[in-house]
Design an enzyme around this catalytic site. Structure first.
Site, PDB file in Angstrom:
ATOM      1  N   GLN A  17       0.751  -1.154  -0.035  1.00  0.00           N
ATOM      2  CA  GLN A  17      -0.087  -0.048   0.038  1.00  0.00           C
ATOM      3  C   GLN A  17       0.893   1.254   0.132  1.00  0.00           C
ATOM      4  OE1 GLN A  17      -3.434   2.323   2.403  1.00  0.00           O
ATOM      5  NE2 GLN A  17      -3.121   0.295   3.219  1.00  0.00           N
ATOM      6  N   ARG A  38       6.919  -9.056 -10.322  1.00  0.00           N
ATOM      7  CA  ARG A  38       7.494 -10.306 -10.820  1.00  0.00           C
ATOM      8  C   ARG A  38       6.647 -11.156 -11.693  1.00  0.00           C
ATOM      9  NH1 ARG A  38      10.410 -12.652  -5.520  1.00  0.00           N
ATOM     10  NH2 ARG A  38       8.868 -11.624  -4.546  1.00  0.00           N
ATOM     11  N   THR A  74      13.634  -9.277 -12.032  1.00  0.00           N
ATOM     12  CA  THR A  74      14.913  -8.396 -12.022  1.00  0.00           C
ATOM     13  C   THR A  74      16.298  -9.307 -11.333  1.00  0.00           C
ATOM     14  OG1 THR A  74      14.239  -7.431  -9.891  1.00  0.00           O
ATOM     15  CG2 THR A  74      13.769  -6.147 -12.038  1.00  0.00           C
ATOM     16  N   GLY A  98      11.530  -4.358   1.423  1.00  0.00           N
ATOM     17  CA  GLY A  98      12.438  -4.570   2.544  1.00  0.00           C
ATOM     18  C   GLY A  98      13.740  -3.982   2.543  1.00  0.00           C
ATOM     19  N   ARG A 104      20.415  -5.838  -2.804  1.00  0.00           N
ATOM     20  CA  ARG A 104      20.934  -7.343  -3.072  1.00  0.00           C
ATOM     21  C   ARG A 104      20.593  -7.470  -4.376  1.00  0.00           C
ATOM     22  NH1 ARG A 104      18.528  -7.538   2.055  1.00  0.00           N
ATOM     23  NH2 ARG A 104      16.418  -8.213   1.070  1.00  0.00           N
ATOM     24  N   GLU A 140       1.610  -1.611   8.367  1.00  0.00           N
ATOM     25  CA  GLU A 140       0.854  -0.336   8.920  1.00  0.00           C
ATOM     26  C   GLU A 140       0.754  -0.352  10.341  1.00  0.00           C
ATOM     27  OE1 GLU A 140      -1.442   1.846   7.302  1.00  0.00           O
ATOM     28  OE2 GLU A 140      -1.294   2.628   9.519  1.00  0.00           O
ATOM     29  N   ASP A 169       0.754   3.257   5.869  1.00  0.00           N
ATOM     30  CA  ASP A 169       0.901   2.999   4.667  1.00  0.00           C
ATOM     31  C   ASP A 169       0.619   4.173   3.715  1.00  0.00           C
ATOM     32  OD1 ASP A 169       1.621   0.549   5.084  1.00  0.00           O
ATOM     33  OD2 ASP A 169      -0.309  -0.266   4.914  1.00  0.00           O
ATOM     34  N   GLY A 248      -7.578  19.743  20.390  1.00  0.00           N
ATOM     35  CA  GLY A 248      -7.137  21.028  20.504  1.00  0.00           C
ATOM     36  C   GLY A 248      -7.585  21.761  21.841  1.00  0.00           C
ATOM     37  N   GLY A 249      -8.082  23.294  21.527  1.00  0.00           N
ATOM     38  CA  GLY A 249      -8.459  23.834  22.756  1.00  0.00           C
ATOM     39  C   GLY A 249     -10.050  23.660  22.700  1.00  0.00           C
TER      40      GLY A 249
HETATM   41  N1  COA Z   1      12.120  -9.632  -9.812  1.00  0.00           N
HETATM   42  C1  COA Z   1      12.536 -10.363  -8.898  1.00  0.00           C
HETATM   43  N2  COA Z   1      12.619 -10.374  -7.555  1.00  0.00           N
HETATM   44  C2  COA Z   1      11.881  -9.322  -7.096  1.00  0.00           C
HETATM   45  C3  COA Z   1      11.114  -8.401  -8.015  1.00  0.00           C
HETATM   46  C4  COA Z   1      11.089  -8.629  -9.244  1.00  0.00           C
HETATM   47  N3  COA Z   1      10.483  -7.812 -10.259  1.00  0.00           N
HETATM   48  N4  COA Z   1      10.193  -7.675  -7.083  1.00  0.00           N
HETATM   49  C5  COA Z   1      10.819  -7.941  -5.985  1.00  0.00           C
HETATM   50  N5  COA Z   1      11.578  -8.931  -5.689  1.00  0.00           N
HETATM   51  C6  COA Z   1      12.091  -9.418  -4.611  1.00  0.00           C
HETATM   52  C7  COA Z   1      12.982  -8.578  -3.949  1.00  0.00           C
HETATM   53  O1  COA Z   1      14.472  -8.434  -4.491  1.00  0.00           O
HETATM   54  C8  COA Z   1      13.073  -9.234  -2.619  1.00  0.00           C
HETATM   55  O2  COA Z   1      14.061 -10.142  -2.524  1.00  0.00           O
HETATM   56  P1  COA Z   1      15.277 -10.673  -1.476  1.00  0.00           P
HETATM   57  O3  COA Z   1      14.565 -10.491  -0.110  1.00  0.00           O
HETATM   58  O4  COA Z   1      15.652 -12.103  -1.829  1.00  0.00           O
HETATM   59  O5  COA Z   1      16.268  -9.560  -1.814  1.00  0.00           O
HETATM   60  C9  COA Z   1      11.733  -9.604  -2.403  1.00  0.00           C
HETATM   61  O6  COA Z   1      11.273  -9.782  -3.637  1.00  0.00           O
HETATM   62  C10 COA Z   1      11.041  -8.561  -1.832  1.00  0.00           C
HETATM   63  O7  COA Z   1      11.149  -8.654  -0.523  1.00  0.00           O
HETATM   64  P2  COA Z   1      10.511  -7.635   0.433  1.00  0.00           P
HETATM   65  O8  COA Z   1       9.962  -6.212  -0.109  1.00  0.00           O
HETATM   66  O9  COA Z   1      11.264  -7.655   1.776  1.00  0.00           O
HETATM   67  O10 COA Z   1       9.054  -8.294   0.742  1.00  0.00           O
HETATM   68  P3  COA Z   1       8.299  -9.091   1.864  1.00  0.00           P
HETATM   69  O11 COA Z   1       6.977  -9.633   1.378  1.00  0.00           O
HETATM   70  O12 COA Z   1       9.155 -10.017   2.687  1.00  0.00           O
HETATM   71  O13 COA Z   1       8.011  -7.940   2.961  1.00  0.00           O
HETATM   72  C11 COA Z   1       7.021  -5.756   3.618  1.00  0.00           C
HETATM   73  C12 COA Z   1       7.156  -7.019   2.667  1.00  0.00           C
HETATM   74  C13 COA Z   1       6.427  -4.719   3.017  1.00  0.00           C
HETATM   75  C14 COA Z   1       7.129  -5.994   4.956  1.00  0.00           C
HETATM   76  C15 COA Z   1       8.535  -5.098   3.075  1.00  0.00           C
HETATM   77  O14 COA Z   1       8.694  -4.728   1.886  1.00  0.00           O
HETATM   78  C16 COA Z   1       8.778  -3.873   3.897  1.00  0.00           C
HETATM   79  O15 COA Z   1       9.248  -3.748   5.129  1.00  0.00           O
HETATM   80  N6  COA Z   1       8.787  -2.785   2.950  1.00  0.00           N
HETATM   81  C17 COA Z   1       9.292  -1.361   3.736  1.00  0.00           C
HETATM   82  C18 COA Z   1       8.109  -0.783   4.440  1.00  0.00           C
HETATM   83  C19 COA Z   1       6.755  -0.967   3.682  1.00  0.00           C
HETATM   84  O16 COA Z   1       6.626  -0.313   2.640  1.00  0.00           O
HETATM   85  N7  COA Z   1       5.726  -1.408   4.341  1.00  0.00           N
HETATM   86  C20 COA Z   1       4.611  -1.077   4.157  1.00  0.00           C
HETATM   87  C21 COA Z   1       3.950  -1.627   3.039  1.00  0.00           C
HETATM   88  S1  COA Z   1       2.313  -1.207   2.851  1.00  0.00           S
END
Ligand code: COA
Length: 416
Positions: A17, A38, A74, A98, A104, A140, A169, A248-249
């Site tokens: 979000q 992806r 990617t 994340g 990475r 969130e 979010d 507020g007030g």
């Molecule tokens: N092609 C290949 N790999 C892809 C990709 C693509 N198009 N898009 C994403 N990925 C991979 C990333 O490289 C990453 O891989 P790695 O962990 O092996 O390096 C993985 O997919 C995504 O990881 P992540 O973003 O950590 O996803 P998650 O589902 O584990 O965590 C969140 C989700 C939201 C908790 C995390 O993204 C986060 O903390 N984000 C920042 C804060 C945030 O925005 N939170 C609110 C969301 S509403």
């Protein structure tokens, strides 16, 4: 008609979000937002909380309008090459992976700058760079707890409570959009891009600034006179939860109206604004309160504030929330009905203003979404439905100069 952000190409590497809310807004204002997902799966919200089998969930469709969808892996060499090409010809990359995920993947800020020094990289993370929690993944409610919203929301005799509003979010996404537009303005002057980031903790805290105000007042004087705890209750050394008290007030509270026993939203929010006291006393049929020293000033009323609210509730008991507001508005009293989502969805006012918009999705059909909350005198906003996964893959690749043969090879290599 040209849009303010026409010609700005955004690589939308966002999911869930916080990031998508940001890029959707920029899409409303004319940016070419290319959502990179992806192959096969896409943004997790496409399938989260599905209401129609086989169709993208509303969670996705309501955050990804006005975008094109490109599938791209990617982590493959071919996919990396496509992303490099995109970086070279784009203006902004927005991501909310994340911590460390972009590095990475091989696209550190240093690498992005090498590819395109004019690029603006905009990131959402749970905590800011260098924070002792910078490695944490955040959703969130985690942000609401870390940003001061939960400790100050709810009732004093209950636990910390999160808000239904997406303070962590969508709110962070809105902050990030301001950052991106600011960086674009700066780039016009310097010719250089930059990294822009907004943490969810900071964005929540930014909306909780009045609570930081209160902490400092509490530290100084030991009480907070606008909280229900004053003057009858007690304070500790931290800002307490104040229930529905006005921040507020002006004292205010949620008050019952006719039908509250069966309708969970038969309430109004009623504010006792200082200068409106006399009109309030008239509206309530208590004109004597206007001249009674025990009621005349906000200070004098404070120790009786809940008795006053009870008197107002008694006056409200034979009035619906709409009837009550129609009477009170004539007396210049700040108030509003507590509106349910059903009532908001059907509101002719919100449809007329474009705040709630019905769009037609090629798979799921018609659905409601939130339009631009910001209105312009010289910009008409067209809200478009979200794309299906990979709907624009070939089109975007062709824009990048890939031939039909090259595109076919990328498909065979499962890079797109
Ligand atoms: N092609 C290949 N790999 C892809 C990709 C693509 N198009 N898009 C994403 N990925 C991979 C990333 O490289 C990453 O891989 P790695 O962990 O092996 O390096 C993985 O997919 C995504 O990881 P992540 O973003 O950590 O996803 P998650 O589902 O584990 O965590 C969140 C989700 C939201 C908790 C995390 O993204 C986060 O903390 N984000 C920042 C804060 C945030 O925005 N939170 C609110 C969301 S509403």
């Amino acid at each position: 008609m040209t849009k303010p952000l026409d010609g700005i190409r955004i690589i939308d590497f966002t999911h869930v979000q916080a990031g998508p809310a940001c890029t959707q807004l920029l899409g409303f204002y004319g940016a070419d937002v290319i959502k990179v997902e992806r192959p096969g799966a896409g943004d997790v919200t496409r399938s989260q909380l599905r209401d129609i089998p086989g169709a993208d969930a509303l969670y996705f469709t309501m955050l990804n309008g006005n975008k094109r969808s490109l599938t791209l892996d990617t982590k493959t060499p071919e996919g990396k090459e496509v992303l490099e090409k995109m970086i070279k010809v784009s203006d902004v990359m927005v991501e909310n992976f994340g911590p460390g995920a972009l590095d990475r993947m091989g696209f550190s800020w240093k690498r992005i700058q090498e590819l395109n020094p004019k690029m603006i990289l905009a990131s959402v993370k749970g905590f800011s760079d260098g924070h002792s929690y910078e490695d944490l993944k955040v959703y969130e409610n985690v942000a609401q707890c870390a940003g001061g919203a939960a400790s100050t929301t709810g009732f004093w005799d209950g636990p910390p409570t999160v808000s239904a509003a997406a303070l962590g979010d969508s709110n962070t996404g809105m902050h990030l959009a301001i950052g991106i537009l600011t960086a674009l303005m700066q780039r016009q002057k310097t010719g250089k891009g930059q990294k822009v980031s907004c943490s969810m903790q900071d964005a929540v805290l930014n909306l909780c600034r009045v609570k930081l105000r209160d902490q400092q007042r509490l530290d100084k004087v030991g009480y907070l006179e606008e909280y229900p705890q004053y003057p009858h209750g007690s304070f500790t050394d931290v800002v307490p939860r104040g229930g529905n008290a006005g921040g507020g007030g002006q004292p205010g509270w949620v008050l019952k109206c006719k039908g509250w026993e069966t309708d969970p939203n038969a309430y109004i929010y009623f504010t006792i604004q200082g200068h409106a006291w006399e009109p309030i006393t008239k509206a309530l049929g208590k004109p004597e309160w206007a001249t009674d020293p025990a009621y005349m000033t906000a200070e004098a009323r404070q120790d009786k504030i809940f008795d006053i609210f009870a008197t107002i509730e008694d006056w409200l008991k034979d009035k619906t929330k709409y009837e009550a507001v129609d009477i009170l508005r004539k007396f210049d009293i700040p108030c509003a009905p507590v509106l349910s989502m059903k009532e908001l969805a059907a509101s002719p006012d919100l449809r007329k203003s474009g705040s709630i918009v019905e769009v037609d999705h090629k798979v799921r059909g018609k659905y409601l979404t939130i339009g631009s909350p910001i209105k312009f005198s010289d910009l008409e906003i067209e809200v478009k439905p979200s794309p299906v996964l990979g709907e624009h893959t070939d089109e975007v690749l062709a824009d990048l100069g890939y031939s039909a043969d090259d595109i076919a090879k990328l498909h065979t290599a499962k890079a797109v």
